[in-house]
Structures are given as structure tokens and as C-alpha cells.
Design an enzyme around this catalytic site. Structure first.
Site, PDB file in Angstrom:
ATOM      1  N   SER A  52       0.851  -1.229   0.000  1.00 45.66           N
ATOM      2  CA  SER A  52       0.087   0.266  -0.166  1.00 45.66           C
ATOM      3  C   SER A  52       1.115   1.145  -0.411  1.00 45.66           C
ATOM      4  CB  SER A  52      -0.569  -0.200   0.960  1.00 45.66           C
ATOM      5  OG  SER A  52      -2.204   1.101   1.303  1.00 45.66           O
ATOM      6  N   ASP A  59      -9.825  -5.187  -3.926  1.00 44.72           N
ATOM      7  CA  ASP A  59      -8.761  -4.297  -3.127  1.00 44.72           C
ATOM      8  C   ASP A  59     -10.218  -3.338  -3.393  1.00 44.72           C
ATOM      9  OD1 ASP A  59      -7.243  -1.851  -2.181  1.00 44.72           O
ATOM     10  OD2 ASP A  59      -5.482  -2.815  -2.731  1.00 44.72           O
ATOM     11  N   HIS A  61      -7.366  -5.379  -0.028  1.00 48.20           N
ATOM     12  CA  HIS A  61      -6.193  -4.981   0.037  1.00 48.20           C
ATOM     13  C   HIS A  61      -5.522  -5.473   1.384  1.00 48.20           C
ATOM     14  CE1 HIS A  61      -4.325  -1.457  -0.604  1.00 48.20           C
ATOM     15  NE2 HIS A  61      -4.059  -0.560   1.186  1.00 48.20           N
TER      16      HIS A  61
END
Length: 325
Positions: A146, A276, A305
């Protein structure tokens, strides 16, 4: 937030109550304590390196890191608003496989200093470089999730020459999350304004709503929330500083990594789940791999995610295969 039908979720989950449901997952078995501790190589301490320690950067920020094991180094860069504890399943796995693993708490996050300034990708990358240079890590694999994927991208592009063997961008924010005229598939600024407003209004509740819902896909029909996972996310988030978390939203959403990606020539694995809801894969992984000179794309059907936690058994094996390749 998905790239297609989840516009309402993208804009609305921050203001709503915690969603319900979660898909069933199986977490990896924990290795025996004695075996795990045996892998935390005493050789590091005998060389004057503490197993858990800090460094101080040029601007006086104290950066916390973990350093376990021996062998080829793998450096883990965590997502927002967490700490390197989010990589526990991977660090334990790779230590057992004979690698040296290093986890870094980003400035303002986890156990690093809650400083007022420097919450941008240039500082994040420079802080990571300071840890790498302090430990003299070479032939390293850098893995970022991320926001950490943005940090890896900026670090490899600007600081990694001669030290980086490979890179992994997992559920990562590059090339650019924000919707702009040149990035029409991005998320509107109102989404990120909503995140900022929710954080400022009630950070503790916000940090329950995110992992209870879209981060791990626990808002999907028929899903079963994993309370320990949710609470661990909350714990990590609340360890950090509110200002760092607030400022970092701008850093991960508005930083343009296009030129960084173009300059990276080491083998880079781009991993992303197609469910996600935080970083939609079509405007992230699919674009990033096109800009990399030596990129490989792997899309995971139905993965969320936070797939490094919910699907650690699959992710760890794929990471190992890439590192060994």
C-alpha cells in the site's frame, strides 16, 4: 473501494457504521516458539547490531526497526496507518527460510518518533535509506504494501542503486491514486477529504471501521470478521501519531510515482487483489507494471487490500518463489 461498483463504498464507508461480514480465511500456523527464537540470529548482536533498535536521521527523527536472522536481507515497508508489525506473518516465514528480515516503522507511525514534519514520500524514502545504510544492507529485496509500496518505489528510484536486488509492490498506491486530468481513473479528492475528516473527528472509531470493513473485505456478503485481525490493525494505528496519519493521506494519494517507476530497472513483482476496495487495482497495478522496465504482474481474484494477512499462506509462497527466482 473497488474500481467499478463500489463508488458508494469509497465515499461512504468512512461516515457509516462498521460494515458486517467477512470471507473465511485461513491464517498460517505459528511455528514453535523455540524454533522461531532460534532463527533470530545472534550473529547480528555479535556484530554490534541490536535485534530491535532505532536510528536517528539527520533531521533528528528516531526511526524504529526490527532486524532478525541472517542471509540475504528482505526489507519490509508497511501500509498506512500501521507499523512493521503488519508484516509479522511474512517476517516469521522468511526468517524460517533462512533470510535476514528488516522491518521499519515509518516516521510518525508505530514506535518511531511522532514528529510534526516530514510526512511525505521524499522523507519516507530517505528514512528507509538511512536504516539501510546503517545496517549496510546489500543485495536486498524491498517489499512494500500500500503506502509502503509508494515508499519502496521512491526509495529504489532515488536511493537504491547498488543495494537493491529486487522489489515487490503489493496492493500499492503507485503510479497515482488521485483523479486528475492525466489520471482519469483515480479516486476523487473528496474520498481522501472524507478520510481526513473521519480521522480528525474520531480517529479511534475510524480505525475500527476501516479494518472491520473494506481493508480486509470483511464487508462482503457471507464474510466472517476476524476480531483479532481487526483489533491488531486498531492497535497498530493507535500507536502512531494523529498528525502523521493525517498528513500521510496527502502523501499516499497525491504523490505521482510515474517517473520513479520508469527509472526502476531491477526485477519488480506487482501483486494486487482484484477485490481491493482501498487501492483499486485497475488504476494501480495494471498501470505500474506498464511503466516498469522489468516488471511482473500477478492479480489475485477475490483478494482484498490486506491480503498479506488474510491470505498469508498464498502470498508468502509467491514472495518466496520471486525472491528465489
Amino acid at each position: 473501494m473497488t474500481a467499478t461498483s463500489s463508488s458508494l463504498n469509497r465515499r461512504g464507508f468512512l461516515a457509516s457504521s462498521a460494515p458486517v461480514g467477512a470471507f473465511a480465511t485461513s491464517l498460517p500456523a505459528v511455528m514453535p516458539v523455540g524454533q522461531a527464537l532460534a532463527q533470530f540470529a545472534p550473529s547480528n548482536r555479535s556484530n554490534g547490531v541490536k535485534a530491535m533498535s532505532t536510528i536517528t536521521t539527520n533531521d533528528g527523527t528516531e526511526i524504529f526497526y526490527k532486524d532478525w536472522g541472517r542471509g540475504q536481507p528482505i526489507v519490509f515497508h508497511h501500509g498506512w496507518p500501521l507499523s512493521c508489525d503488519d508484516w509479522d506473518a511474512q517476517m516469521m516465514f522468511f526468517v524460517e527460510q533462512g533470510y535476514r528480515v528488516v522491518g521499519i516503522d515509518r516516521r510518525g507511525h508505530g514506535r518511531s518518533s511522532q514528529v510534526s514534519d516530514g510526512h511525505d514520500m521524499d522523507h519516507y524514502a530517505a528514512d528507509a535509506a538511512a536504516v539501510v545504510e546503517h545496517l549496510d544492507l546489500r543485495n536486498a529485496v524491498h517489499i512494500g504494501h500500500s503506502t509502503g509500496g509508494g515508499e519502496v518505489t521512491r526509495y529504489v528510484a532515488r536511493h537504491g542503486k547498488g543495494r537493491v536486488a529486487k522489489a515487490v509492490l503489493m496492493s500499492a498506491v503507485p503510479p497515482l491514486m488521485l483523479k486528475t486530468p492525466s489520471n482519469p481513473g483515480g479516486l476523487p479528492v473528496e474520498v481522501f477529504d472524507g478520510w481526513r475528516n473521519s480521522l480528525a473527528a474520531n480517529r479511534a472509531q475510524f480505525f475500527r471501521d476501516v479494518p472491520s470493513g473494506p481493508f480486509y473485505g470483511f464487508n462482503r456478503p457471507g464474510a466472517k470478521p476476524l476480531e483479532g485481525v481487526i483489533e491488531n490493525w486498531w492497535r497498530q494505528g493507535m500507536m502512531g501519531g494523529a498528525k502523521a496519519h493525517y498528513d500521510s493521506i496527502k502523501a499516499f494519494s497525491e504523490t505521482d510515482f510515474n517517473e520513479d517507476l520508469k527509472s526502476i530497472d531491477v526485477p519488480t513483482l506487482v501483486m494486487h487483489g482484484d477485490d481491493d476496495q482501498i487501492v483499486p487495482y485497475k488504476d494501480a497495478a495494471l498501470l505500474s507494471v506498464k511503466l516498469l522496465k522489468n516488471g511482473t504482474l500477478k492479480i489475485y481474484p477475490g483478494f482484498p487490500h490486506g491480503m498479506l494477512t488474510t491470505h498469508a499462506d498464498v502470498i508468502n509462497q509467491d514472495l518466496l518463489a520471486f525472491v528465489r527466482s
